[in-house]
Design a protein around this motif. Structure first.
Motif, mmCIF file in Angstrom:
data_model
loop_
_atom_site.group_PDB
_atom_site.id
_atom_site.type_symbol
_atom_site.label_atom_id
_atom_site.label_comp_id
_atom_site.label_asym_id
_atom_site.label_seq_id
_atom_site.Cartn_x
_atom_site.Cartn_y
_atom_site.Cartn_z
ATOM 1 N N GLY A 1 6.819 4.869 -6.743
ATOM 2 C CA GLY A 1 5.512 4.779 -7.395
ATOM 3 C C GLY A 1 4.358 4.528 -6.437
ATOM 4 N N LEU A 2 4.580 4.802 -5.155
ATOM 5 C CA LEU A 2 3.538 4.629 -4.138
ATOM 6 C C LEU A 2 3.702 5.731 -3.091
ATOM 7 N N PRO A 3 2.637 6.030 -2.332
ATOM 8 C CA PRO A 3 2.764 7.071 -1.315
ATOM 9 C C PRO A 3 3.836 6.745 -0.265
ATOM 10 N N VAL A 4 4.551 7.779 0.144
ATOM 11 C CA VAL A 4 5.506 7.681 1.249
ATOM 12 C C VAL A 4 5.128 8.768 2.256
ATOM 13 N N ALA A 5 4.919 8.391 3.508
ATOM 14 C CA ALA A 5 4.493 9.378 4.509
ATOM 15 C C ALA A 5 5.086 9.035 5.859
ATOM 16 N N ASP A 6 5.189 10.037 6.717
ATOM 17 C CA ASP A 6 5.529 9.801 8.115
ATOM 18 C C ASP A 6 4.227 9.890 8.910
ATOM 19 N N PRO A 7 3.733 8.774 9.432
ATOM 20 C CA PRO A 7 2.434 8.777 10.119
ATOM 21 C C PRO A 7 2.393 9.756 11.287
ATOM 22 N N MET A 8 3.554 10.061 11.883
ATOM 23 C CA MET A 8 3.585 10.996 13.013
ATOM 24 C C MET A 8 3.462 12.441 12.537
ATOM 25 N N ARG A 9 3.782 12.675 11.277
ATOM 26 C CA ARG A 9 3.651 14.024 10.736
ATOM 27 C C ARG A 9 2.276 14.219 10.084
ATOM 28 N N GLY B 1 0.806 -1.218 0.000
ATOM 29 C CA GLY B 1 0.000 0.000 0.000
ATOM 30 C C GLY B 1 0.840 1.270 0.000
ATOM 31 N N GLY B 2 2.101 1.157 0.381
ATOM 32 C CA GLY B 2 2.964 2.322 0.431
ATOM 33 C C GLY B 2 3.979 2.198 1.555
ATOM 34 N N TYR B 3 4.572 3.347 1.900
ATOM 35 C CA TYR B 3 5.727 3.350 2.792
ATOM 36 C C TYR B 3 5.539 4.326 3.935
ATOM 37 N N ALA B 4 5.918 3.898 5.140
ATOM 38 C CA ALA B 4 5.876 4.769 6.318
ATOM 39 C C ALA B 4 7.309 5.024 6.754
ATOM 40 N N PHE B 5 7.734 6.280 6.616
ATOM 41 C CA PHE B 5 9.105 6.647 7.002
ATOM 42 C C PHE B 5 9.077 7.296 8.373
ATOM 43 N N ASN B 6 10.026 6.867 9.212
ATOM 44 C CA ASN B 6 10.214 7.491 10.513
ATOM 45 C C ASN B 6 11.247 8.604 10.333
ATOM 46 N N MET C 1 10.662 12.379 1.235
ATOM 47 C CA MET C 1 9.487 11.511 1.041
ATOM 48 C C MET C 1 8.867 11.730 -0.344
ATOM 49 N N ALA C 2 8.873 12.983 -0.808
ATOM 50 C CA ALA C 2 8.334 13.248 -2.146
ATOM 51 C C ALA C 2 9.189 12.555 -3.205
ATOM 52 N N LYS C 3 10.485 12.653 -3.009
ATOM 53 C CA LYS C 3 11.413 12.039 -3.975
ATOM 54 C C LYS C 3 11.256 10.514 -3.966
ATOM 55 N N GLU C 4 11.190 9.933 -2.779
ATOM 56 C CA GLU C 4 11.069 8.480 -2.673
ATOM 57 C C GLU C 4 9.724 7.996 -3.210
#
Lengths: 348, 348
Positions: A324-332, A298-303, A316-319
């Motif tokens: 080809g999938l969303p990358v987000a920091d769930p804490m942000r 489903g995508g990637y969660a970066f700490n 995160m935008a670059k990655e």
């Protein structure tokens, strides 16, 4: 995070709400469990109980055991660890007072409550429970691989201790906000205390690992989601057995890969580089297909806790473009995280 | 199969030689452990002990417990299982007589010797051991991934119960015949009784699975081979956790893929096809590389017990051409098996 249901009957269930016991702790780092409960399950915490000398607080109302009971607490949770994971003698009088006030005791330390004779005796005398959340349920069946009803999401990782629990909790909250029926399924001690139930997957005998994961996320309504807390990494030299059993038994429809940018070596594993997110994505898909042929990332969660806002957003935008999938920091949170949630929910 | 060494100090060690206990068994299929010991460790068996009514024999000398002791036996092995894996009351008098004759007791059934109060009491009184080989050693450390000295071969499989133990034993014997220093490292109950030591990998808590495998094949001389009995399959919906922990902790230089031609569905796993040998080869190489980048497939061991000689030979020759590596049935031996042994030993 919902009230434990019948569907969890075979997994560990904890009496709630809690009072958080902080002992005489002076080191913030030792109070992680208390902070996790305050952050993720504040509605389940009626207050905190500190001993003279304690300097660490979770910021909750200071209460005695009797006051906690009067506020509805059903259990005292030991929310601090000590060096070595022991329960010091200086805490015992307070723990026995809590039993006398009508509270059960819950702990997730290496030392078990049930190994302390004074507590065992007091609990027996008072008809109270001593609950060690590191002890898995008895009589876990062997896995069957049978496809269960309902939908499942599993958080996986490129290493240990980089956000699989927090990501699962954040996704669970986001699903709830969207009105989606969901349960957070905890697979580790702090997660279990937050959820009020679950199975400590790392403490299960390996022959029953997949079977325990099957028990953890039972049949559910077709549109219900179980958000399952992942453990370890498929490439972890010590803990991969836990990760693979949990993957097979969870039979997830969707997984989210958790990663900490900048971590180059696995925690406590000198010489072992952190695996790339691509490799974990491919291995998870390939191995997970065995029990759910429709599995997808489903995508990637970066700490990105160690990064500035700008640097984190840029990375995160670059990655995300690269992967080809969303990358987000769930804490942000923010739009990137909403995109991750939408991607997890999208029917391919 | 060598005498247990200091290097096995942390793993289970069994007192040897044995007398094989067959109880009052009338069903040959229940005596698999006794037959396995007779076939693979006859030099460790001084005789067999049967009760009145028994019709099954392992073909060894019939002895009493006292006679077995006089022949040098140090332990009585329960070589039969009953329906349900219990130790019937009718055996207990004989088992206590064995303790009184100076023998320890060894069992690998679901029911533990240490759960039978009469045996516990007698063993305590007589200073004898009750050894349940399904119980893993205490205080297994977490895996480190550290590269150990010596060489290692692991048998892996496309399913359970198709020849991983027999293949490892046959390869061990072949290595010994060639004068190569080697140990057979047992990871399951029957293998442990044959070897006189080992670790029941399926009974280890999953967090310690890789650590247990590291313990099982410790540092050795540079030209020494550990031949490690595999468990399960990396694609097994119930048992893959065991397989992956064993793979990571064993850090094999060479693996041999065990397969039963004609088996289409995994044993006891309706709806799950047996994985192809190519897929297991690729997965084992890819996952095993994590702890041994030099891992390679030595070839294939086919269990052709259900085939005619001609059909087996034809199939194995065809598959060997297709796969580009030796394919042999270790139970049939012959040039194909010698080619498999040579391939395992060849330095790439």
């Amino acid at each position: 995070m919902n009230a434990p249901t019948d569907r969890m009957a075979s997994a560990l269930l904890l009496p709630q709400p809690y009072v958080l016991f902080l002992g005489d702790t002076t080191v913030r780092g030792y109070a992680k469990t208390a902070f996790g409960l305050r952050d993720w399950a504040p509605e389940k915490c009626v207050g905190e109980l500190r001993l003279p000398g304690a300097t660490v607080t979770a910021g909750l109302d200071a209460v005695t055991a009797a006051e906690a009971r009067a506020r509805g607490a059903r259990a005292l949770v030991i929310g601090v660890a000590n060096q070595g994971g022991v329960i010091p003698a200086s805490w015992r009088v307070s723990l026995i007072e809590a039993l006398e006030a009508g509270l059960d005791l819950i702990a997730g330390m290496h030392m078990r409550l049930s190994d302390i004779p004074e507590l065992v005796e007091a609990a027996r005398r008072l008809g109270r429970q001593l609950i060690d959340v590191r002890v898995p349920p008895r009589q876990i069946p062997v896995g069957t691989g049978r496809k269960r009803s309902g939908k499942r999401l599993l958080t996986v990782g490129t290493d240990c201790a980089l956000g699989k629990k927090y990501t699962a909790l954040a996704l669970f909250r986001a699903f709830e906000r969207r009105g989606i029926a969901a349960d957070f399924r905890a697979s580790g001690q702090t997660g279990i205390m937050i959820a009020g139930g679950g199975i400590p997957m790392d403490a299960v005998v390996s022959d029953f690992e997949a079977g325990a994961a099957e028990l953890l996320s039972p049949d559910a309504d077709a549109d219900h989601w179980d958000i399952i807390e992942g453990q370890g990494a498929l490439t972890h030299p010590a803990y991969a057995a836990v990760s693979l059993g949990l993957l097979h038994g969870s039979q997830p429809d969707v997984f989210v890969v958790c990663h900490e940018p900048g971590r180059t070596e696995m925690l406590g594993m000198p010489g072992f580089p952190v695996t790339s997110v691509e490799e974990i994505t491919e291995l998870t898909t390939r191995l997970g297909r065995r029990t759910n042929p429709a599995i997808r990332c489903g995508g990637y969660a970066f700490n990105t806790a160690a990064m500035t806002d700008d640097a984190a957003a840029e990375l995160m935008a670059k990655e995300s473009r690269r992967l080809g999938l969303p990358v987000a920091d769930p804490m942000r949170g923010g739009p990137a995280f909403e995109a991750l949630v939408a991607s997890c929910l999208s029917a391919d």
